[in-house]
Design an enzyme around this catalytic site. Sequence first.
Site, PDB file in Angstrom:
ATOM      1  N   ASN A 286       0.867  -1.180   0.000  1.00  0.00           N
ATOM      2  CA  ASN A 286       0.000   0.000   0.000  1.00  0.00           C
ATOM      3  C   ASN A 286       0.906   1.232   0.000  1.00  0.00           C
ATOM      4  O   ASN A 286       1.516   1.560   1.006  1.00  0.00           O
ATOM      5  CB  ASN A 286      -0.873  -0.038   1.263  1.00  0.00           C
ATOM      6  CG  ASN A 286      -1.710   1.207   1.417  1.00  0.00           C
ATOM      7  OD1 ASN A 286      -1.811   2.027   0.509  1.00  0.00           O
ATOM      8  ND2 ASN A 286      -2.325   1.356   2.588  1.00  0.00           N
ATOM      9  N   TRP A 287       0.991   1.875  -1.153  1.00  0.00           N
ATOM     10  CA  TRP A 287       1.925   3.005  -1.287  1.00  0.00           C
ATOM     11  C   TRP A 287       1.390   4.280  -0.637  1.00  0.00           C
ATOM     12  O   TRP A 287       2.106   5.271  -0.530  1.00  0.00           O
ATOM     13  CB  TRP A 287       2.224   3.269  -2.768  1.00  0.00           C
ATOM     14  CG  TRP A 287       3.021   2.199  -3.443  1.00  0.00           C
ATOM     15  CD1 TRP A 287       3.355   0.966  -2.951  1.00  0.00           C
ATOM     16  CD2 TRP A 287       3.596   2.272  -4.760  1.00  0.00           C
ATOM     17  NE1 TRP A 287       4.088   0.274  -3.869  1.00  0.00           N
ATOM     18  CE2 TRP A 287       4.256   1.046  -4.995  1.00  0.00           C
ATOM     19  CE3 TRP A 287       3.605   3.250  -5.762  1.00  0.00           C
ATOM     20  CZ2 TRP A 287       4.923   0.771  -6.192  1.00  0.00           C
ATOM     21  CZ3 TRP A 287       4.266   2.977  -6.942  1.00  0.00           C
ATOM     22  CH2 TRP A 287       4.920   1.752  -7.156  1.00  0.00           C
ATOM     23  N   LYS A 288       0.115   4.287  -0.292  1.00  0.00           N
ATOM     24  CA  LYS A 288      -0.511   5.462   0.347  1.00  0.00           C
ATOM     25  C   LYS A 288      -0.287   6.703  -0.520  1.00  0.00           C
ATOM     26  O   LYS A 288      -0.200   6.596  -1.743  1.00  0.00           O
ATOM     27  CB  LYS A 288       0.009   5.633   1.777  1.00  0.00           C
ATOM     28  CG  LYS A 288      -0.105   4.324   2.574  1.00  0.00           C
ATOM     29  CD  LYS A 288       0.136   4.489   4.041  1.00  0.00           C
ATOM     30  CE  LYS A 288       0.004   3.132   4.719  1.00  0.00           C
ATOM     31  NZ  LYS A 288       0.113   3.190   6.172  1.00  0.00           N
TER      32      LYS A 288
ATOM     33  N   HIS B  58      -9.284   0.979   5.095  1.00  0.00           N
ATOM     34  CA  HIS B  58      -7.997   1.193   5.754  1.00  0.00           C
ATOM     35  C   HIS B  58      -8.187   2.138   6.944  1.00  0.00           C
ATOM     36  O   HIS B  58      -8.986   3.073   6.881  1.00  0.00           O
ATOM     37  CB  HIS B  58      -6.974   1.776   4.772  1.00  0.00           C
ATOM     38  CG  HIS B  58      -5.588   1.758   5.323  1.00  0.00           C
ATOM     39  ND1 HIS B  58      -5.137   2.724   6.195  1.00  0.00           N
ATOM     40  CD2 HIS B  58      -4.577   0.870   5.180  1.00  0.00           C
ATOM     41  CE1 HIS B  58      -3.892   2.431   6.545  1.00  0.00           C
ATOM     42  NE2 HIS B  58      -3.534   1.314   5.942  1.00  0.00           N
TER      43      HIS B  58
ATOM     44  N   GLU C 212      -6.558   4.539   8.009  1.00  0.00           N
ATOM     45  CA  GLU C 212      -6.370   5.974   7.719  1.00  0.00           C
ATOM     46  C   GLU C 212      -7.621   6.561   7.071  1.00  0.00           C
ATOM     47  O   GLU C 212      -7.965   7.714   7.299  1.00  0.00           O
ATOM     48  CB  GLU C 212      -5.122   6.154   6.839  1.00  0.00           C
ATOM     49  CG  GLU C 212      -3.846   5.928   7.642  1.00  0.00           C
ATOM     50  CD  GLU C 212      -2.689   5.335   6.862  1.00  0.00           C
ATOM     51  OE1 GLU C 212      -2.682   5.417   5.623  1.00  0.00           O
ATOM     52  OE2 GLU C 212      -1.775   4.781   7.507  1.00  0.00           O
TER      53      GLU C 212
ATOM     54  N   GLU D  53      -5.316  -5.124  10.690  1.00  0.00           N
ATOM     55  CA  GLU D  53      -4.254  -4.134  10.888  1.00  0.00           C
ATOM     56  C   GLU D  53      -4.499  -3.380  12.195  1.00  0.00           C
ATOM     57  O   GLU D  53      -5.256  -2.404  12.214  1.00  0.00           O
ATOM     58  CB  GLU D  53      -4.252  -3.130   9.729  1.00  0.00           C
ATOM     59  CG  GLU D  53      -3.987  -3.759   8.388  1.00  0.00           C
ATOM     60  CD  GLU D  53      -3.430  -2.735   7.405  1.00  0.00           C
ATOM     61  OE1 GLU D  53      -2.309  -2.925   6.932  1.00  0.00           O
ATOM     62  OE2 GLU D  53      -4.111  -1.723   7.142  1.00  0.00           O
TER      63      GLU D  53
ATOM     64  N   GLY E 189       2.650   2.032  10.765  1.00  0.00           N
ATOM     65  CA  GLY E 189       3.599   3.132  10.596  1.00  0.00           C
ATOM     66  C   GLY E 189       4.310   3.523  11.880  1.00  0.00           C
ATOM     67  O   GLY E 189       4.963   4.558  11.945  1.00  0.00           O
TER      68      GLY E 189
ATOM     69  N   SER F 233       3.624  -2.409  10.274  1.00  0.00           N
ATOM     70  CA  SER F 233       5.078  -2.459  10.479  1.00  0.00           C
ATOM     71  C   SER F 233       5.696  -3.807  10.131  1.00  0.00           C
ATOM     72  O   SER F 233       6.635  -4.257  10.797  1.00  0.00           O
ATOM     73  CB  SER F 233       5.437  -2.035  11.905  1.00  0.00           C
ATOM     74  OG  SER F 233       5.015  -0.698  12.129  1.00  0.00           O
TER      75      SER F 233
ATOM     76  N   GLY G 139       2.977  -1.218   4.267  1.00  0.00           N
ATOM     77  CA  GLY G 139       3.022   0.211   3.982  1.00  0.00           C
ATOM     78  C   GLY G 139       4.452   0.645   3.699  1.00  0.00           C
ATOM     79  O   GLY G 139       4.960   0.507   2.585  1.00  0.00           O
ATOM     80  N   GLY G 140       5.122   1.173   4.719  1.00  0.00           N
ATOM     81  CA  GLY G 140       6.455   1.753   4.564  1.00  0.00           C
ATOM     82  C   GLY G 140       7.438   0.873   3.789  1.00  0.00           C
ATOM     83  O   GLY G 140       8.117   1.349   2.865  1.00  0.00           O
TER      84      GLY G 140
HETATM   85  P1  PGA Z   1       3.047   0.064   7.649  1.00  0.00           P
HETATM   86  O1  PGA Z   1       1.579   0.277   7.024  1.00  0.00           O
HETATM   87  O2  PGA Z   1       3.582  -1.219   7.055  1.00  0.00           O
HETATM   88  O3  PGA Z   1       3.836   1.272   7.226  1.00  0.00           O
HETATM   89  O4  PGA Z   1       2.866  -0.035   9.117  1.00  0.00           O
HETATM   90  C1  PGA Z   1       0.701  -0.790   6.871  1.00  0.00           C
HETATM   91  C2  PGA Z   1      -0.595  -0.305   6.276  1.00  0.00           C
HETATM   92  O5  PGA Z   1      -1.003   0.821   6.567  1.00  0.00           O
HETATM   93  O6  PGA Z   1      -1.243  -1.038   5.517  1.00  0.00           O
END
Ligand code: PGA
Length: 249
Positions: free
Chosen positions: A9-11, A94, A96, A166, A172, A212, A233-234
């Site tokens: 997930n590149w956000k 998600h 966010e 999640e 993050g 993470s 994510g990251g």
């Molecule tokens: P993260 O994000 O790996 O940076 O914790 C995961 C996500 O939001 O899907």
Amino acid sequence: MRKHIVAGNWKMNNGLIQTETLISELKQQTKTSDAEVMIAPTFTNLWHAFESTRQDDIEVIAQNMHFAEHGAYTGEISAGMLKSIGIKTVILGHSERRAYFNETDESLAKKVNTALAHNMRVIFCFGEELSDRKAGNEETVVENQIKNALFHLEASAFKHIVLAYEPVWAIGTGETASPEQAQDMHAFIRKTLKSKYGETVANDMTILYGGSVKPGNAKEIFSKPDVDGGLIGGAALNAEDFYAIVNAF
Ligand code: PGA
């Protein structure tokens, strides 16, 4: 059928040039596992990403969509628009989106319905906040998120759904759920599905863990019997790290 999936997930990261660069770096990596690989660039780069991975073992997916078919929803993207450029899978719910864009179980149920009506696959995200876990309410929170957004569906719909647990406190933050915490929750999710839809739906469900996940912890998390992959994510923004996770199976 239950499968292994690793989705990046590149956000809200990467413009066109960075998208091109990262995709060409991803193509140089070698996949040694059976995991399906997905990447979710931002909307403006979806078409380019889709076109440039046509010949590759990488599925380009969307990070979100609206529930309406079309109309006066300034700034939104419909399922039909995604389908029109070849996108077949969408991430919904998600944390966010829930936290910053007021997405609720109710609006997510509508989005899930629309995506399924368009024969899209849904990666449905949910997870408890730190305060829920501290209060010992994590299972109740997760159960309600799943029930409220998905339990109006027929059993057959679950063939088109992937679940992504999640925990919000792990996204993050560098803080990962321990492999045991992930396993316990994934087993609970399967039990919740079984109670409503029976053994087959529960056993066939692909359940991803997100929060993470890094090359250093992926193997241990993925070794748990009820963890079928990850939403990353990251670490998905670096081709080598991402494929180290893909190859952790
Ligand atoms: P993260 O994000 O790996 O940076 O914790 C995961 C996500 O939001 O899907």
